[in-house]
Structures are given as structure tokens and as C-alpha cells.
Design a protein around this motif. Structure first.
Motif, short mmCIF file in Angstrom:
data_model
loop_
_atom_site.label_atom_id
_atom_site.label_comp_id
_atom_site.label_asym_id
_atom_site.label_seq_id
_atom_site.Cartn_x
_atom_site.Cartn_y
_atom_site.Cartn_z
N THR A 1 -7.11 7.64 -0.75
CA THR A 1 -7.21 6.22 -1.05
C THR A 1 -7.92 5.48 0.06
O THR A 1 -7.83 5.84 1.24
CB THR A 1 -5.81 5.59 -1.23
OG1 THR A 1 -5.06 5.76 -0.03
CG2 THR A 1 -5.08 6.24 -2.39
N GLN B 1 0.53 4.01 -2.84
CA GLN B 1 0.25 5.42 -2.50
C GLN B 1 1.30 6.34 -3.11
O GLN B 1 0.97 7.39 -3.69
CB GLN B 1 0.22 5.59 -0.98
CG GLN B 1 -0.17 6.99 -0.53
CD GLN B 1 -1.65 7.25 -0.71
OE1 GLN B 1 -2.49 6.61 -0.10
NE2 GLN B 1 -1.99 8.22 -1.56
N LEU C 1 0.82 -1.21 0.00
CA LEU C 1 0.00 0.00 0.00
C LEU C 1 0.86 1.26 0.00
O LEU C 1 0.47 2.27 -0.60
CB LEU C 1 -0.95 0.00 1.20
CG LEU C 1 -1.96 -1.14 1.24
CD1 LEU C 1 -2.92 -0.97 2.41
CD2 LEU C 1 -2.74 -1.21 -0.07
N LEU D 1 -7.81 1.58 0.39
CA LEU D 1 -7.30 0.37 -0.24
C LEU D 1 -7.06 -0.71 0.81
O LEU D 1 -6.82 -0.42 1.98
CB LEU D 1 -5.97 0.66 -0.95
CG LEU D 1 -5.97 1.76 -2.01
CD1 LEU D 1 -4.55 2.09 -2.41
CD2 LEU D 1 -6.78 1.34 -3.22
#
Length: 402
Positions: free
Chosen positions: A233, A220, A216, A235
Motif C-alpha cells: 500500500t 491495511q 491507515l 496510502l
């Protein structure tokens, strides 16, 4: 005569009277030395001159003054543990202000060098042993202070990053839920809505939490760089939604950046939201486009609604969905027949193209198609039955991914 210390004595065992006396003679110069450090010595550091005057004249000068007095008055050698709190607090403050860590640490290094210069200038020729004691104590104290400062700075920086990330996630959650935009100015709109899929759905626990966090972070970073803005985001380890404020179209290198961060299996769909109220519908659409594209067997990459327009329409849940899906129930347990039907319809019912895709002889394809028609009762030569078969495939494949 200089006081003779036994070899191997630990700095924490205390300084000799001669060393304590030498340190005491240097203390009256602390205020002048701190001002010189803050206004002249540290100016040689790149980035220091751009700091606010009050930070240099008050905060940094005061910290330098405190550090020198603490050392010069410390006749026990080294720095008491509770004395480190002051430096830790200042380090956290510098992190919050955005002062680079390398710049902060170099101020401590230069400060130690300047204090050592004063000690050398003050020491008489017969005080060389006392000067050596103070040098050992000074470098020991520097090591402890720099370690505490670095740890405190990095802890504060990590906390600030986590706080900013949570603020971005909270804003994304609110927008996706249809709530009023909690933090965006009017200039943030229109916004680009993305759905990013990393892999096909996997069982819980397949990826470790550490691996997911690293994934992640890479995603990002790739999104922020490709979009030239802080993206919002939401996620998890398999993908999720992304909101790019103030952006109406996908940046040219977005897909490439995500592939570099995730790998070639990434899937991406985009939609435009003109205002906060448009976000929930756009978010649903991009997620469905990725799901339908995966269900239809399309290769990873950028998926547009127009690319899966028919399948998207046919896979919408309705009162007739179960009955349409049931048309192919006689093929359950015969995956080779379902695969043949899907590829045959995808090849516009070209039996030779289907045979090439399946690495079969055209006669084998004919035999399979005949068997499918016998089991289902559908005549693929009839446009209506071919459309029903395509709809049934779309509904079944869609339901498998939900």
C-alpha cells in the motif's frame, strides 16, 4: 534466632543476614533448577513445546539461570538497573523470533514460582522471617523484570512492524514508478491494482496524524484479511494505491471490508497487471476512474471503467480541452443552471425526470434550459450540441478534482 527486621523497611534497604544466608544455600541448585524449568516446567505452557530445542536448552535455560543467580546473590534487595539489560536484550530477541509475549511472560511467572518453591523447601522452621523477606524481594524483582521485558518486547515488535511496513511501501513505490520489482518472486504475478478513495479531498491538517495512522492501520488490516495476502500500500489520509500480489480479480468482500474500516464513503477501482511493467499504467487508470466517478457525481462504491467510459474518454486532457470547457463559461456564477444541465443530460434529456430529481415543476426546468441555451448558444435538441455540453461538463468537473 531469626533476625528481626523493623516493620515498614523498604526492600531496597537490603536483606538481613539470615535472608542472605538462606539465599546462598539455594544457589548450588541453580543449574539443576534451570534445566528443569526449561525442559519440564515450561512444557505446560501452550506453544512452548513447538520452540526449537536450542532455544529451550540454551537461550531460555541460560536466561533462567542468570535470573536466579542474580536474585540469590543480590543481598541489597531488588535488581540493579543495569542488570535489566540482559532481560531486555533477550526479550527483543524473542520478539524477533516471533515468540508470543504472553508465552514469554508466563515463563517468568513460572520461574518465580519454582524459585519460591526451592526457597520454601530450603528454609528451616526458624527462618520464616528470612523467607518472608526473600518473598517480598522476589516479587519486587519480578515486577521490575517483567515491566522491563514487556517494554523491550513491545518496542522491538513495533520496530519490526514498522520495518516490514516500510519494506512493503518501498516495494509499492518502486512498482508504481515503473522500476523493477525489488522483492517479488515470479509467482506474485498477475497482481491486482486498486485505488482506494476515503473521502473527497480535504484541506491539509483537517485530520490529525494520530487519526490518520489509526485509519491507515484499519485499512491495511482490512485489505490483508479480505485479500488473504500481504498487500502493498501507498496510502495517505485520503486514499491511494494498493497492489495485491498474485491476485487477478477483486475478492468478493473487499468493498464491504473497506466500508467497515473506513465508512460508507469509500470509493474503489480495480485493474489487473500481468507483469511489473504493467503497474504504472494500471495505477493511473484506477486513480482516474475514481476521480472521474467522483467528478460525475456518482455515489461511493466500486467504480468500473465501463461505468464511466464516456466521461473518462471525454475528460482526457487535449489541446481542445480549454475551448470545450469554455463553452459553459457563460454559466459561471449560476450553479443552479449548471446543476440543471448536468442532471438533464444524465436523465437522457427527460424534462419530467429532471424536474423530479430537482424537486421542481417541469415548467421551471423548461425555463432554466431555455436560459442555458440563450447564454451558451447550444441547442440541446441537436445531438452534436448535446455531446459538446456533456464533454464540457466532464472536462470542467474533472479539472475541479485535479
Amino acid at each position: 534466632m531469626a533476625h528481626e527486621e523493623p516493620r515498614g523497611r523498604e526492600p531496597s534497604a537490603g536483606l538481613s543476614p539470615a535472608a542472605v544466608a538462606l539465599a546462598a544455600r539455594c544457589e548450588p541448585r541453580v543449574n539443576e533448577l534451570a534445566r528443569r524449568m526449561a525442559r519440564e516446567v515450561f512444557e505446560q505452557l501452550r506453544g512452548y513445546s513447538g520452540l526449537p530445542a536450542d532455544v529451550k536448552d540454551v537461550e531460555i535455560a541460560a536466561t533462567a539461570r542468570h535470573a536466579m543467580r542474580l536474585f540469590l546473590r543480590g543481598a541489597a534487595g531488588g535488581t540493579a538497573p543495569d542488570a535489566l539489560e540482559h532481560f531486555q536484550d533477550r526479550a527483543a530477541q524473542r520478539a524477533e523470533e516471533g515468540m508470543p509475549l504472553h508465552l514469554l511472560l508466563r515463563t517468568y511467572g513460572l520461574g518465580v514460582r519454582e524459585l519460591w518453591r526451592v526457597l520454601r523447601e530450603t528454609a528451616a522452621p526458624e527462618e520464616q522471617d528470612a523467607l518472608a523477606e526473600l518473598a517480598e524481594a522476589l516479587f519486587t524483582a519480578e515486577d521490575r523484570v517483567v515491566g522491563a521485558v514487556t517494554e523491550s518486547y513491545l518496542d522491538e515488535q513495533a520496530a519490526l512492524v514498522a520495518e516490514r511496513q516500510e519494506q512493503r511501501r518501498s516495494r509499492a513505490r518502486a512498482l508504481l514508478a515503473g522500476d523493477a520489482d525489488p522483492g517479488g518472486p515470479v509467482t506474485d504475478w498477475p497482481a491486482l491494482l486498486l485505488y482506494v478513495g476515503f473521502t473527497a479531498p480535504a484541506p491539509p491538517g483537517e485530520r490529525s496524524s494520530v487519526a490518520v495512522r489509526r485509519l491507515l492501520r484499519r485499512v491495511q488490516t482490512a485489505l490483508d484479511r479480505a485479500c488473504g495476502a500481504e498487500t502493498l500500500t501507498l496510502l495517505d489520509g485520503h486514499g491511494g494505491h494498493v497492489i495485491v500480489p498474485g491476485c487477478g480479480a477483486a475478492p468478493p468482500r473487499l468493498l464491504d471490508a473497506l466500508r467497515e474500516a473506513v465508512g460508507p464513503e469509500v470509493r474503489l477501482a480495480c485493474a489487473r497487471a500481468e507483469a511489473p511493467g504493467d503497474v504504472p499504467a494500471a495505477a493511473r487508470q484506477v486513480a482516474e476512474v475514481v476521480r472521474v466517478a467522483r467528478a460525475c457525481g456518482r455515489p461511493p462504491g466500486l467504480h468500473r471503467l465501463d461505468d464511466v467510459l464516456l466521461e473518462y474518454h471525454l475528460s482526457r486532457p487535449s489541446d481542445a480541452s480549454d475551448r470545450i470547457a469554455a463553452l459553459l463559461a457563460p454559466l459561471d456564477g449560476r450553479p443552479e443552471l449548471l446543476q440543471t444541465l448536468r442532471i438533464h443530460l444524465g436523465q437522457r434529456q427527460d424534462r419530467r425526470a429532471t424536474a423530479r430529481a430537482l424537486s421542481l415543476h417541469p415548467n421551471s426546468v423548461d425555463n432554466r434550459l431555455t436560459r442555458i441555451q440563450e447564454l451558451t448558444g447550444l441547442d440541446f435538441g441537436a445531438p452534436r450540441d448535446a455531446a459538446l455540453a456533456l464533454a464540457a461538463l466532464s472536462v470542467r468537473r474533472y479539472e475541479e478534482t485535479v
